[in-house]
Design a protein around this motif. Structure first.
Motif, PDB file in Angstrom:
ATOM      1  N   HIS A 310       3.957  -5.915  -4.948  1.00  0.00           N
ATOM      2  CA  HIS A 310       3.225  -4.684  -5.275  1.00  0.00           C
ATOM      3  C   HIS A 310       1.726  -4.919  -5.136  1.00  0.00           C
ATOM      4  O   HIS A 310       0.982  -4.884  -6.123  1.00  0.00           O
ATOM      5  CB  HIS A 310       3.558  -4.227  -6.693  1.00  0.00           C
ATOM      6  CG  HIS A 310       5.024  -4.141  -6.978  1.00  0.00           C
ATOM      7  ND1 HIS A 310       5.824  -3.130  -6.459  1.00  0.00           N
ATOM      8  CD2 HIS A 310       5.845  -4.944  -7.707  1.00  0.00           C
ATOM      9  CE1 HIS A 310       7.065  -3.308  -6.870  1.00  0.00           C
ATOM     10  NE2 HIS A 310       7.110  -4.395  -7.615  1.00  0.00           N
ATOM     11  N   THR A 312      -0.638  -3.115  -4.110  1.00  0.00           N
ATOM     12  CA  THR A 312      -1.525  -2.006  -4.467  1.00  0.00           C
ATOM     13  C   THR A 312      -1.634  -1.811  -5.972  1.00  0.00           C
ATOM     14  O   THR A 312      -2.508  -1.079  -6.441  1.00  0.00           O
ATOM     15  CB  THR A 312      -1.026  -0.703  -3.837  1.00  0.00           C
ATOM     16  OG1 THR A 312       0.327  -0.445  -4.275  1.00  0.00           O
ATOM     17  CG2 THR A 312      -1.055  -0.796  -2.317  1.00  0.00           C
ATOM     18  N   SER A 313      -0.772  -2.463  -6.744  1.00  0.00           N
ATOM     19  CA  SER A 313      -0.786  -2.273  -8.192  1.00  0.00           C
ATOM     20  C   SER A 313      -1.542  -3.372  -8.925  1.00  0.00           C
ATOM     21  O   SER A 313      -1.636  -3.345 -10.150  1.00  0.00           O
ATOM     22  CB  SER A 313       0.652  -2.205  -8.728  1.00  0.00           C
ATOM     23  OG  SER A 313       1.310  -3.453  -8.568  1.00  0.00           O
TER      24      SER A 313
END
Length: 418
Positions: A310, A312-313
């Motif tokens: 992830h 982008t997190s």
């Protein structure tokens, strides 16, 4: 002119391209920091001297160390600055800050930056000396410039201990490679007063000393074979080996003494903290407040897995740290496969193990690896084989710009410590 002064001048001329290249890329980084700070109304020098842990070194230099552990102990609720202890920070850098501040009219923050900048040049020279001893002058120059354009190279210009530690470590390792055992031990002891990761340097000095003592009489240590030395260094080392062959018992006390001196700085500070807190494990109790313990890489693997699945997190800094860790592990495998000289190999592998195996804040792992400069030698050797000098300049210039921009982002735009 004295012989030693003549040799020093010759060594300075030999290292001049490396030092100028390093100064150029770091000047670019500081210039972009200054421009960014001017646009935001935040003086870059003040920011570089007081951001994150830099402020703690300043506070130690001014007010000294805590006398005990915080009452809350960081065990309940959200941790605050009062839940930590500055006894986690080793004393040499704040002592030098206090000394320079006392002996000059410089403010304490400027004294801290002056020490870092001088130490970074000394580190660049030491990296050049080690790399040139192993692979020749061109690789030495490229290794130094590579160290100056790493993603977290901004720390090399901030009030942090990485520059000072790298200077002491590189020259200690060079002393080991050139059989100056007493100097190796003394510099290692000073490094042990600078950062806890000096255990990697201690391990390197001790391992090299043991390998030297147990080798057949009159033969160089096996870890020194294959190095491409300058002619003057080769002649000096052959003369030293011949001297050791004539008086082996007398000569072998030197590596033993160097190995005995090497851990004294690190052990001394650990013992001092224990005495100050009234418990033998005082320093390790302090580290627990900072959530720092060796968990064999479990937390690192967890965070790397999260960043990979992830991206982008998670913060951009975590993505960069993940890339740096992956690259470091790969380069660690390369230096093992290529049988890098034993002291460099032990130093790099132990530093890598500490960076990967520690459970502290994930964002600092790449900074922990800044002193692991031997990992850069395979990259520098590959760059040296590129036939076009223009290609090398273009690659390093691009890396310098990206490093400078990312450094400014860390200092002014990111909330996570590097």
């Amino acid at each position: 002119m004295p012989v030693r002064l003549r040799r020093l001048r010759a060594a300075a001329r030999e290292a001049a391209p490396a030092l100028l290249g390093f100064a150029a890329v770091r000047t670019l980084g500081v210039a972009i920091l200054a421009y960014w700070g001017h646009r935001l109304g935040h003086p870059a020098a003040q920011r570089m001297a007081t951001l994150w842990d830099a402020q703690r070194y300043i506070d130690i230099a001014v007010a000294g160390y805590d006398h005990g552990l915080p009452a809350a102990g960081g065990l309940t609720g959200a941790p605050t600055d009062n839940d930590y202890s500055n006894l986690a920070f080793f004393p040499l850098y704040p002592a030098l800050i206090r000394l320079v501040h006392t002996m000059t009219p410089l403010p304490v923050t400027h004294a801290a930056l002056l020490i870092t900048w001088v130490a970074s040049l000394a580190a660049a020279w030491g990296i050049f000396a080690v790399a040139a001893w192993c692979h020749g002058r061109r690789v030495g120059v490229l290794a130094v410039v590579l160290w100056g354009v790493l993603p977290h190279a901004v720390v090399e210009s901030m009030a942090y201990t990485e520059a000072l530690f790298t200077a002491l470590a590189s020259w200690s390792l060079y002393a080991v490679l050139t059989r100056r055992w007493i100097w190796a031990g003394v510099l290692c002891a000073l490094a042990g007063l600078t950062r806890p990761t000096a255990v990697a340097l201690v391990a390197a000095v001790v391992a090299a000393a043991v390998a030297t003592v147990v080798r057949p009489r009159g033969q160089p240590g096996g870890w020194a074979e294959g190095a491409r030395w300058a002619e003057e260094v080769r002649w000096a080392e052959e003369a030293r080996w011949a001297e050791e062959a004539r008086a082996p018992e007398e000569a072998r006390w030197r590596p033993c003494l160097g190995a005995a001196i090497a851990p004294l700085g690190w052990l001394g500070f650990i013992a001092w903290v224990g005495d100050r807190l009234g418990r033998w494990d005082g320093y390790f109790a302090v580290q627990m407040l900072w959530h720092s313990r060796f968990d064999w890489g479990v937390s690192t693997v967890r965070q790397v897995w999260r960043a990979c699945l992830h991206p982008t997190s998670v913060p951009l800094t975590w993505v960069v740290v993940t890339l740096v860790l992956c690259a470091a592990v790969f380069l660690g495998a390369v230096v093992v496969a290529r049988r890098q000289p034993l002291p460099l190999l032990v130093y790099s592998v132990v530093l890598l193990a500490i960076a990967v195996g520690d459970s502290s804040f994930f964002g600092v792992r790449a900074r922990f690896l800044l002193p692991a400069f031997p990992l850069l030698l395979p990259v520098a050797a590959c760059l040296a084989r590129v036939r076009s000098g223009g290609v090398r300049v273009a690659l390093l210039s691009t890396a310098a710009v990206l490093s400078a921009l990312y450094g400014a982002y860390l200092v002014f735009a990111d909330a996570h410590a590097p």
